[in-house]
Design a protein around this motif. Structure first.
Motif, PDB file in Angstrom:
ATOM      1  N   VAL A 109      -9.036 -10.353 -10.588  1.00  0.00           N
ATOM      2  CA  VAL A 109      -7.772  -9.986  -9.948  1.00  0.00           C
ATOM      3  C   VAL A 109      -7.356  -8.583 -10.375  1.00  0.00           C
ATOM      4  O   VAL A 109      -7.014  -7.728  -9.539  1.00  0.00           O
ATOM      5  N   GLY A 110      -7.399  -8.326 -11.667  1.00  0.00           N
ATOM      6  CA  GLY A 110      -6.996  -7.008 -12.158  1.00  0.00           C
ATOM      7  C   GLY A 110      -7.929  -5.892 -11.704  1.00  0.00           C
ATOM      8  O   GLY A 110      -7.486  -4.801 -11.336  1.00  0.00           O
ATOM      9  N   TRP A 111      -9.239  -6.155 -11.714  1.00  0.00           N
ATOM     10  CA  TRP A 111     -10.196  -5.111 -11.321  1.00  0.00           C
ATOM     11  C   TRP A 111     -10.083  -4.797  -9.843  1.00  0.00           C
ATOM     12  O   TRP A 111     -10.120  -3.626  -9.436  1.00  0.00           O
ATOM     13  N   TRP A 112      -9.961  -5.836  -9.016  1.00  0.00           N
ATOM     14  CA  TRP A 112      -9.864  -5.580  -7.575  1.00  0.00           C
ATOM     15  C   TRP A 112      -8.558  -4.858  -7.244  1.00  0.00           C
ATOM     16  O   TRP A 112      -8.534  -3.982  -6.366  1.00  0.00           O
ATOM     17  N   LEU A 113      -7.482  -5.212  -7.933  1.00  0.00           N
ATOM     18  CA  LEU A 113      -6.213  -4.519  -7.718  1.00  0.00           C
ATOM     19  C   LEU A 113      -6.334  -3.043  -8.104  1.00  0.00           C
ATOM     20  O   LEU A 113      -5.936  -2.161  -7.331  1.00  0.00           O
ATOM     21  N   ALA A 114      -6.862  -2.774  -9.289  1.00  0.00           N
ATOM     22  CA  ALA A 114      -6.985  -1.394  -9.746  1.00  0.00           C
ATOM     23  C   ALA A 114      -7.886  -0.579  -8.830  1.00  0.00           C
ATOM     24  O   ALA A 114      -7.584   0.590  -8.515  1.00  0.00           O
ATOM     25  N   SER A 115      -8.987  -1.160  -8.385  1.00  0.00           N
ATOM     26  CA  SER A 115      -9.883  -0.439  -7.484  1.00  0.00           C
ATOM     27  C   SER A 115      -9.216  -0.165  -6.143  1.00  0.00           C
ATOM     28  O   SER A 115      -9.411   0.912  -5.551  1.00  0.00           O
ATOM     29  N   SER A 116      -8.423  -1.114  -5.667  1.00  0.00           N
ATOM     30  CA  SER A 116      -7.698  -0.899  -4.412  1.00  0.00           C
ATOM     31  C   SER A 116      -6.678   0.219  -4.561  1.00  0.00           C
ATOM     32  O   SER A 116      -6.509   1.060  -3.664  1.00  0.00           O
ATOM     33  N   ILE A 117      -5.994   0.247  -5.698  1.00  0.00           N
ATOM     34  CA  ILE A 117      -4.982   1.278  -5.927  1.00  0.00           C
ATOM     35  C   ILE A 117      -5.625   2.665  -5.984  1.00  0.00           C
ATOM     36  O   ILE A 117      -5.028   3.655  -5.533  1.00  0.00           O
TER      37      ILE A 117
END
Length: 788
Positions: free
Chosen positions: A603-611
Motif C-alpha cells: 500500500v505504501g509503495w504503490w501510493l508513493a510511486s503514484s505520487i
C-alpha cells in the motif's frame, strides 16, 4: 529544482515572525533590532514552541523502536546475507584478512558491537539456518546495531519534513510511510548493511537542509557545524556502500545550484566579490569533498590495521600485499624456481591447471573454422601428471653447467610437457571458442628447436615484480606472454565440447592488462625433499605504504563488484521496484511453516510511486501553463514545489535511476534509499494538494531586476506588497484549516497500517501461515514458500 527548501520556516510559535534578510549595508530601520538578533531570539523562543511537533516526534520515535526491536531474537538462526556480514564481523574480531566488495565502515560497526559484548569471533556464519544458540553467538547484540540505526532513521525523516517547514500532517504521512514499511523493518532487524546506509543517507539530507537554513549567516559557528555534519554523514554513506555516491550527487547538485545563485550579481542580499565567492566555494569543497574523503580513507586504515593475519581474502591480493600479513601460506611456502625444474602451473582466477594430453584438436569446429589439428592444451581442475611442465631456457645450457640457474622476471622461456615430451606453442590460428584469440598447442622438440623455435618462446612477467627478480612458486604470480605475437596465456570457465573432455580452453588473449591472465606455480614436483631451497628461514612481515594497499584493494573491489553478473533466483530489475513486483526469500522453517520474505508494504509503495508520477505531471502541467501565459500557481507555492519537493524528487531519482546502468546482480533492498525519498515527496505533495495557506500570506519576491529605466524593481515590488510578510508554517497554517489535510493523512495512514499489519508474519517470521493465508498474500504472484 535541486535546491533544498528556499522557504524554510524558523522553528517558533504562532507569534514568531520570520524576518527577511536586508540588503548588505542596510542598518536597522524604524528602530527595529538587527535581523541577526531577531533570529537568535526566535531560536530561543522555539525551545518552548511547537509542542505538537515535539509530541509527534516522541510518539514516532517510540513506535520506531518498538517496531524494529520487537521479536528481534527470532529466528535464532543465520538468515540470508547474515552469512556474509556476520562472518566479516568474526574475521575482524579474529584479525583475519578477508575480502569484500563493500567499504569497511558498516562491517566495522558490527565488529564493534561484538567487541562490546565480549564475542571472540569463533563462529563463521557458514550456512543459512545454522543455530546461533548452539554455537553461542550473541546474535541479538549484532542485530541490535542495525535495529538502532533503523529506529533512528524514522525520526530523522520526521525532522527532515519539520526542518523543511511542512505541516504536521505532511510530516506524519512521510514518516508513516517509512515507520510502517515492512521492507525497512525487515532489513533493519538483521545483520545487514542497509540500515547503516539508509540512516546515513537520511542524515545527510537533514544536515544539508539545516546548513542551507543558515545560508544568510555564512561562516558562523552554526553554518560550519552543519556543513561539517553534512560531510561526515556523506562520508558514512559512501563508507558503507558505494551506492552512497548517489547521496553525494544529490547534495552536490543542490550545492552547485546554490553556488550558481551566489554568483548572481543581482541577488537580493547583495553581490559577492569573487574572493568572497571563492571562500564559499572552498568551504564547501573542504566540508563536502575533502573531509569526507579523508574520513573514508581513515576507515580503510582501520581496516588494514585490524586485519593483520592471513585469511581467505589473501588470494584476491598481490603477493606483495600478502607479505604484509602474518602466517601467510603463499609466502611461507614460496620456493625459488630454477631452470629444468618440473612445475605445476595454476590459473589464479579459475583454479585450473595448465594441462595437455595426446588428443588433437578436431580438423573443423562446429562453426566451420579449421584448426591446426595440434595436440590439445587445456585447463584441468584436478591434479594430474599431465599438468607437469619443465621450464627451459630459450637457449639450451651446456650439460655440465645447467643446474642452479634461477629463473628471473622478464626471461624468455620454453615449457616442455613431460608426459608427451612436447613443447608449448602458440601461433596465428584461431582458438576453438574465440576467433580473435590464438590457439595454444604443442610440437615435438625437433620442431621447437628448428623452424618453430620463435613460436615456442614465452616471456615471463611477474605481476608487480622488479626487473630480474627471482621467480618463485606460490608468491610469483605471473603472466605468460607469447614473445612473437604478444598475447597472454588465458583461460575461462566455458567448457570445451566432448572432444576435449569438457575441459577448459587455453588460448592467447590480446588484452594483456586483463587480470584473468594471471597464473602461478603451485608446486615443484621435481624438487628433492632434502633440497636446500626447502629449508625455511623465519620470515618477517613486510610493510607496504597505506595508499599502495588502498589502491590495490580499490581496484580489486571495483573489479569483483562489476563481476557480480551471475543470475540469482531472487534478483530483480529496477523497473520492478517502485511497483513491488517481487521480493526476496530470506529464511524458512519447514516444521512451523514460518518464513521471512523481504517485501515492502504494498500500500505504501504503490501510493508513493503514484505520487511521484503525480508530481511529475504537476510540474509538466505548470510548465505548460506558464508557457501559455496562464499562471496557475502563486509564486510562493511554485517556489516551494520546485525547490523543496523538487529536491526530494531529485533525491529519489539520484538513488534510483543509476541502477538502470548497472549490469550486476540487483535486489529489492537497493531501492530502500529511493523509497525513503519517495516518502518525502509524498508528504510534501500532500501539503500541496491540501494547501491551507491563503493567498494573502504569499511571500513577496525580492528578486532584484533592472527595469527599463535602469532602476531596481525589487524595492517597488516590496512596497507593492507592504503589510504582507513571510510567515512560518505554524502561523500560516493557523490561518487556514488543517481539517482536510488531517483527514487525508488519516486515510493514508489507515491504509498503510493495514497493509503493514497484513504482511507482518512475513516480516517478523512468525507466526507460521496456513496454505490459504500464504496464498492470500501473493498479491502480485510473490514467490512465497508453503503456498501448497
Amino acid at each position: 529544482m535541486a535546491s533544498p527548501p528556499s522557504s524554510v520556516r524558523q522553528r517558533g510559535g504562532p507569534n514568531v515572525k520570520k524576518g527577511s534578510t536586508p540588503t548588505p549595508g542596510a542598518g536597522p530601520q524604524n528602530g527595529q533590532p538587527d535581523i541577526l538578533a531577531k533570529v537568535k531570539q526566535q531560536s530561543k523562543e522555539a525551545v518552548t514552541s511547537e509542542w505538537d511537533f515535539k509530541l509527534a516526534l516522541l510518539i514516532i520515535t517510540i513506535l520506531a523502536f518498538a517496531t524494529r526491536f520487537y521479536g528481534i531474537g527470532h529466528p535464532d538462526q543465520v538468515v540470508f546475507d547474515e552469512v556474509h556480514f556476520g562472518k566479516f564481523a568474526s574475521y575482524y574480531l579474529q584479525r583475519t584478512y578477508f575480502f569484500d566488495v563493500h567499504p569497511p565502515f558498516g562491517k566495522l560497526l558490527f565488529a564493534l558491537m561484538g567487541w562490546f559484548v565480549g564475542y571472540d569471533g569463533h563462529f563463521l556464519f557458514d550456512n543459512i539456518g545454522d543455530s546461533y544458540i548452539e554455537n553461542k553467538v550473541p546474535y541479538v547484540a549484532f542485530r541490535a546495531m542495525p535495529a538502532l540505526l533503523g529506529s533512528l532513521t524514522v525520526p530523522t525523516v520526521f525532522l527532515i519534513m519539520w526542518e523543511s517547514g511542512y505541516s504536521l500532517p505532511a510530516a506524519v504521512v512521510a514518516t508513516g510511510l517509512v515507520l510502517f514499511d515492512n521492507a525497512h523493518i525487515g532489513q533493519t532487524r538483521l545483520i545487514l548493511l542497509d540500515a547503516t546506509l539508509v540512516f546515513a543517507m537520511a542524515l545527510s539530507v537533514l544536515c544539508y537542509i539545516r546548513f542551507y537554513k543558515f545560508r544568510h549567516d555564512p561562516f558562523s559557528y552554526r553554518w560550519w557545524k552543519w556543513l561539517i555534519l553534512t560531510g561526515v554523514s556523506l562520508s558514512s554513506v559512501i563508507s558503507t556502500k558505494y551506492v552512497g555516491s548517489f547521496s553525494f550527487f544529490t547534495i552536490g547538485s543542490a550545492v552547485a545550484i546554490d553556488l550558481w545563485g551566489l554568483l548572481d550579481i543581482k541577488r537580493r542580499q547583495g553581490a559577492l566579490t569573487l574572493p568572497e565567492f571563492g571562500k564559499h566555494f572552498a568551504a564547501r569543497v573542504f566540508g563536502l569533498i575533502a573531509m569526507p574523503f579523508f574520513i573514508y580513507l581513515y576507515w580503510f586504515w582501520v581496516h588494514f590495521a585490524i586485519l593483520s593475519r592471513s585469511g581467505p581474502g589473501d588470494e584476491f591480493m598481490s603477493p606483495a600485499f600478502q607479505e604484509t600479513l602474518s602466517d601467510n601460506i603463499m609466502t611461507m611456502q614460496s620456493v625459488g624456481i630454477d631452470y629444468y625444474d618440473a612445475i605445476v602451473i595454476k590459473h589464479k582466477e579459475t583454479k585450473t591447471y595448465l594441462h595437455s594430453h595426446p588428443d588433437r584438436y578436431p580438423l573443423r569446429y562446429d562453426d566451420g573454422r579449421v584448426s591446426s589439428q595440434g595436440q590439445q592444451v587445456t585447463g584441468y581442475p584436478h591434479n594430474d601428471t599431465n599438468n607437469q611442465w619443465q621450464i627451459l631456457p630459450a637457449t639450451p645450457m651446456s650439460s655440465d653447467n645447467y643446474l642452479g640457474h634461477r629463473v628471473k622476471n622478464g626471461d624468455l622461456i620454453k615449457l616442455r610437457h613431460l608426459v608427451t615430451d612436447t613443447i608449448l606453442l602458440s601461433h596465428d590460428v584461431a582458438s576453438p571458442y574465440y576467433p580473435t584469440n590464438q590457439e595454444f598447442t604443442t610440437v615435438p622438440p625437433a620442431e621447437a628447436s628448428g623452424a618453430r623455435h620463435n613460436d615456442t618462446l614465452f616471456e615471463l612477467k611477474i605481476e608487480g615484480g622488479k626487473d630480474k627478480q627471482d621467480f618463485k612458486s606460490m608468491s610469483g604470480q605471473f603472466k605468460l606472454l607469447h614473445n612473437p605475437s604478444k598475447v597472454a596465456m588465458w583461460t575461462h570457465t566455458t567448457p570445451l565440447p566432448d572432444w576435449a573432455y569438457k575441459q577448459q580452453e587455453i588460448n592467447g588473449n590480446k588484452n594483456l592488462q586483463q587480470t584473468s591472465n594471471i597464473w602461478y606455480v603451485e608446486e615443484i614436483p621435481s624438487l628433492p625433499a632434502d633440497d636446500e631451497r626447502l629449508k625455511k628461514e623465519p620470515r618477517k612481515v613486510k610493510q607496504v605504504a597505506f595508499l599502495k594497499k588502498y589502491f590495490e584493494l580499490q581496484r580489486a573491489m571495483f573489479f569483483h563488484n562489476n563481476a557480480l553478473t551471475s543470475s540469482h533466483p531472487y534478483s530483480s530489475q529496477p523497473i520492478q521496484w517502485p511497483f513491488l513486483l517481487r521480493g526476496v526469500s530470506f529464511w524458512t522453517k519447514n516444521d512451523t511453516r514460518e518464513q521471512i520474505y523481504f517485501l515492502g508494504n504494498p500500500v505504501g509503495w504503490w501510493l508513493a510511486s503514484s505520487i511521484l508520477a503525480v508530481f511529475a505531471g504537476i510540474i509538466g502541467a505548470d510548465q505548460l501553463s506558464v508557457r501559455r501565459g496562464v499562471d496557475a500557481l502563486d509564486e510562493r507555492t511554485r517556489s516551494r514545489l520546485y525547490n523543496s519537493t523538487g529536491f526530494f524528487f531529485l533525491c529519489w531519482a539520484a538513488h534510483y535511476l543509476p541502477f538502470y546502468l548497472m549490469g550486476r546482480q540487483l535486489f529489492l533492498h537497493h531501492y530502500l534509499p529511493a523509497h525513503l525519498a519517495s516518502a518525502l515527496v509524498t508528504g510534501a505533495l500532500l501539503e500541496f494538494i491540501f494547501n491551507v495557506e491563503p493567498i494573502g500570506a504569499e511571500e513577496p519576491s525580492y528578486t532584484s531586476s533592472a527595469t527599463a529605466d535602469g532602476s531596481k524593481s525589487g524595492s517597488k515590488k516590496k512596497n507593492a506588497v507592504a503589510g504582507k510578510r513571510s510567515v512560518p508554517a505554524q502561523e500560516r497554517l493557523g490561518q487556514g484549516s488543517l481539517l482536510a489535510a488531517w483527514a487525508a493523512a488519516a486515510v493514508v495512514l489507515a491504509a498503510v497500517i493495514a497493509g503493514w499489519a497484513y504482511f507482518l508474519p512475513l516480516t517478523y517470521g512468525k507466526p507460521g501461515l496456513s496454505v490459504e493465508q500464504v496464498n492470500a498474500r501473493k498479491w502480485l504472484g510473490y514467490d512465497l514458500h508453503f503456498a501448497k
